[in-house]
Write an enzyme that holds these catalytic residues in place. Structure first.
Site, PDB file in Angstrom:
ATOM      1  CB  CYS A 103      -0.927   0.010   1.208  1.00  0.00           C
ATOM      2  SG  CYS A 103      -1.962  -1.433   1.276  1.00  0.00           S
ATOM      3  CG  HIS A 243      -2.891   3.265   3.084  1.00  0.00           C
ATOM      4  ND1 HIS A 243      -3.647   3.045   1.951  1.00  0.00           N
ATOM      5  CD2 HIS A 243      -2.763   2.048   3.703  1.00  0.00           C
ATOM      6  CE1 HIS A 243      -3.956   1.761   1.886  1.00  0.00           C
ATOM      7  NE2 HIS A 243      -3.449   1.140   2.928  1.00  0.00           N
ATOM      8  CG  ASN A 273      -6.501  -0.942   2.363  1.00  0.00           C
ATOM      9  OD1 ASN A 273      -5.953  -0.422   1.388  1.00  0.00           O
ATOM     10  ND2 ASN A 273      -5.831  -1.558   3.313  1.00  0.00           N
TER      11      ASN A 273
HETATM   12  N1  ACO Z   1     -17.268  -9.081  11.845  1.00  0.00           N
HETATM   13  C1  ACO Z   1     -17.518  -9.425  13.124  1.00  0.00           C
HETATM   14  N2  ACO Z   1     -16.565  -9.858  13.952  1.00  0.00           N
HETATM   15  C2  ACO Z   1     -15.315  -9.938  13.505  1.00  0.00           C
HETATM   16  C3  ACO Z   1     -14.985  -9.593  12.175  1.00  0.00           C
HETATM   17  C4  ACO Z   1     -16.021  -9.156  11.339  1.00  0.00           C
HETATM   18  N3  ACO Z   1     -15.802  -8.791  10.058  1.00  0.00           N
HETATM   19  N4  ACO Z   1     -13.653  -9.773  12.005  1.00  0.00           N
HETATM   20  C5  ACO Z   1     -13.180 -10.195  13.171  1.00  0.00           C
HETATM   21  N5  ACO Z   1     -14.171 -10.302  14.066  1.00  0.00           N
HETATM   22  C6  ACO Z   1     -14.095 -10.737  15.455  1.00  0.00           C
HETATM   23  C7  ACO Z   1     -12.851 -11.531  15.749  1.00  0.00           C
HETATM   24  O1  ACO Z   1     -13.035 -12.891  15.425  1.00  0.00           O
HETATM   25  C8  ACO Z   1     -12.691 -11.314  17.232  1.00  0.00           C
HETATM   26  O2  ACO Z   1     -13.559 -12.174  17.908  1.00  0.00           O
HETATM   27  P1  ACO Z   1     -13.057 -12.911  19.272  1.00  0.00           P
HETATM   28  O3  ACO Z   1     -12.770 -11.773  20.217  1.00  0.00           O
HETATM   29  O4  ACO Z   1     -14.221 -13.749  19.628  1.00  0.00           O
HETATM   30  O5  ACO Z   1     -11.820 -13.664  18.893  1.00  0.00           O
HETATM   31  C9  ACO Z   1     -13.222  -9.882  17.447  1.00  0.00           C
HETATM   32  O6  ACO Z   1     -14.024  -9.596  16.298  1.00  0.00           O
HETATM   33  C10 ACO Z   1     -12.119  -8.859  17.545  1.00  0.00           C
HETATM   34  O7  ACO Z   1     -11.225  -9.072  16.468  1.00  0.00           O
HETATM   35  P2  ACO Z   1      -9.928  -8.239  16.299  1.00  0.00           P
HETATM   36  O8  ACO Z   1      -9.120  -8.798  15.175  1.00  0.00           O
HETATM   37  O9  ACO Z   1      -9.303  -8.098  17.649  1.00  0.00           O
HETATM   38  O10 ACO Z   1     -10.539  -6.832  15.855  1.00  0.00           O
HETATM   39  P3  ACO Z   1      -9.806  -5.456  15.768  1.00  0.00           P
HETATM   40  O11 ACO Z   1     -10.418  -4.480  16.650  1.00  0.00           O
HETATM   41  O12 ACO Z   1      -8.304  -5.609  15.786  1.00  0.00           O
HETATM   42  O13 ACO Z   1     -10.190  -5.014  14.265  1.00  0.00           O
HETATM   43  C11 ACO Z   1      -9.253  -4.955  12.064  1.00  0.00           C
HETATM   44  C12 ACO Z   1      -9.805  -5.834  13.173  1.00  0.00           C
HETATM   45  C13 ACO Z   1     -10.347  -4.015  11.599  1.00  0.00           C
HETATM   46  C14 ACO Z   1      -8.824  -5.851  10.918  1.00  0.00           C
HETATM   47  C15 ACO Z   1      -8.052  -4.127  12.607  1.00  0.00           C
HETATM   48  O14 ACO Z   1      -7.162  -4.960  13.283  1.00  0.00           O
HETATM   49  C16 ACO Z   1      -7.308  -3.396  11.507  1.00  0.00           C
HETATM   50  O15 ACO Z   1      -7.833  -2.526  10.865  1.00  0.00           O
HETATM   51  N6  ACO Z   1      -6.035  -3.700  11.333  1.00  0.00           N
HETATM   52  C17 ACO Z   1      -5.212  -3.045  10.312  1.00  0.00           C
HETATM   53  C18 ACO Z   1      -5.537  -3.615   8.991  1.00  0.00           C
HETATM   54  C19 ACO Z   1      -4.940  -2.866   7.869  1.00  0.00           C
HETATM   55  O16 ACO Z   1      -4.934  -1.664   7.862  1.00  0.00           O
HETATM   56  N7  ACO Z   1      -4.469  -3.607   6.866  1.00  0.00           N
HETATM   57  C20 ACO Z   1      -4.035  -3.095   5.665  1.00  0.00           C
HETATM   58  C21 ACO Z   1      -2.661  -2.551   5.674  1.00  0.00           C
HETATM   59  S1  ACO Z   1      -2.296  -1.910   4.134  1.00  0.00           S
HETATM   60  C22 ACO Z   1      -1.798  -3.098   2.975  1.00  0.00           C
HETATM   61  O17 ACO Z   1      -0.653  -3.192   2.631  1.00  0.00           O
HETATM   62  C23 ACO Z   1      -2.765  -4.058   2.336  1.00  0.00           C
END
Ligand code: ACO
Length: 357
Positions: A103, A243, A273
């Site tokens: 990204c 980003h 994204n």
């Molecule tokens: N819907 C409902 N529940 C979900 C979902 C969903 N889509 N996805 C995960 N959960 C659940 C998980 O299973 C977890 O459940 P558990 O507690 O029973 O295990 C709970 O929700 C919390 O999950 P987390 O992964 O802790 O959620 P978090 O608050 O970290 O949010 C997210 C997840 C949105 C992916 C976040 O971590 C994030 O944005 N990270 C950065 C991602 C990013 O920017 N990536 C791209 C980088 S750029 C590139 O190069 C591509």
């Protein structure tokens, strides 16, 4: 910029995986994203954005010296998607290559193009960020499928005696985090096989929490570094164009910089994204609706797989003085014809060489 017409909303995703609109919105700030249809691809979106950028810059495709396509979803490992774009827009005097820095690629590409111009070796470059990243999304994985979208954005950079343009940049990488965000198979380490496909290793794999922590740490830090390099402070800056991965990441970066969120360009809500395309798409929208004005100082800040991150400080100069208006779209037909003609010639050449061999 160019985005596919097809919209995938959070409500649509509710029907596909175990998720809710409320969860996605509260954790990411995303409401909907655009998805390529069967006839669209990374290059087709890149071509559309490139032609629009040339139109704004008032340049003919043949006036370009270099095309850099930053992408996380190239059409092939080779040929470069940049070459496909070069051919289809008819930029017959340009070199072309893809830039792979996930990204962060668009910010890396802007820096590369600006340095090539500054060195005097070229005059005009097209930098494209183009993605059909949803082709790598596992629509059964709720951890990732809610995040990504498709699109493209493009900038034209041109040599000028006027002050402005790219003022400084900071490019960084930490490959020790390479496994946090990856497409594990289909590269040369794990070529695609029936087993890799069955195991879903050709899809995006992400450790979301770790990536979140990394992103929030580096965004504020590299913004400050790039500004110091340009001899500027945050008070000199009108806009930060980050980003667009997650609203909460941008919010945390704003807190880290002690800058109000209304000085950040944010559109993650509508596109999700879009990887390398997210910064140029956000920039295009802010320029077109008049938020970004000529003379504004801007920081582009990106992060992503690799891990990579980068900040670039620029003074927005807008298109150079208007010349006779050209519509680069009309070159598209000629480009297509020229490309077909070259293929036909290569075919006959092959026959002749075959006979002589
Ligand atoms: N819907 C409902 N529940 C979900 C979902 C969903 N889509 N996805 C995960 N959960 C659940 C998980 O299973 C977890 O459940 P558990 O507690 O029973 O295990 C709970 O929700 C919390 O999950 P987390 O992964 O802790 O959620 P978090 O608050 O970290 O949010 C997210 C997840 C949105 C992916 C976040 O971590 C994030 O944005 N990270 C950065 C991602 C990013 O920017 N990536 C791209 C980088 S750029 C590139 O190069 C591509």
């Amino acid at each position: 910029m160019a985005v596919p017409e097809k919209v995938l909303t959070n409500q649509d995703l509710e029907k596909m995986v175990d998720t809710t609109n409320e969860w996605i919105l509260s954790r990411t700030g995303i409401r909907e994203r655009r998805i390529v249809n069967e006839s669209q691809s990374t290059s087709s979106l890149g071509i559309e954005a490139a032609l629009k950028a040339l139109d704004v810059a008032n340049l003919k495709p043949g006036e370009l010296d270099l095309i850099i396509c930053a992408t996380s979803s190239p059409e092939y490992i080779f040929p470069a998607t940049a070459s496909l774009i070069q051919d289809r827009i008819g930029a017959n005097k340009a070199g072309a290559f893809d830039l792979l820095a996930a990204c962060t690629g668009f910010v890396y590409g802007l820096n590369m193009a600006a340095q090539a111009i500054r060195s005097g070796s070229i005059k005009r470059a097209l930098v494209v960020g183009a993605e059909s990243l949803t082709r790598y999304v596992n629509w059964e994985d709720r951890n990732t499928c809610i995040l990504f979208g498709d699109g493209a954005g493009a900038f034209v950079l041109e040599a000028s005696q006027e002050p402005g343009g790219v003022l400084s940049s900071v490019l960084r990488s930490d490959g020790s985090g390479s496994e946090l965000l990856t497409i594990p198979a289909s590269g040369s380490k794990n070529p695609a096989t029936e087993a890799t496909v069955r195991a879903g290793l050709h899809y995006i794999y992400m450790e979301g929490k770790e990536v979140f922590r990394f992103a929030t740490r580096v965004m504020a830090q590299s913004t400050r570094e790039a500004l110091a390099m340009a001899g500027l402070t945050l008070d000199d800056v009108q806009w930060i164009i980050p980003h667009q991965a997650n609203y909460r990441i941008i919010e945390t970066a704003a807190r880290g910089l002690k800058m109000p969120l209304d000085r950040f360009v944010i559109n993650v809500e509508r596109y999700g994204n879009t990887s390398t395309a997210s910064i140029p798409i956000a920039a295009c929208e802010a320029i077109e609706d008049g938020r970004v004005k000529v003379g504004d100082k801007i920081v582009f800040v990106g992060f992503g797989g690799g891990l990579t991150w980068a900040s670039l400080v620029a003074e927005w100069t807008g298109p150079s003085a208007p010349r006779k208006k050209v519509d680069p779209r009309r070159y598209r037909v000629w480009a297509r014809l020229r490309s077909l003609l070259r293929r036909v010639l290569r075919f006959f050449e092959g026959i002749i060489w075959g006979r002589n061999a």
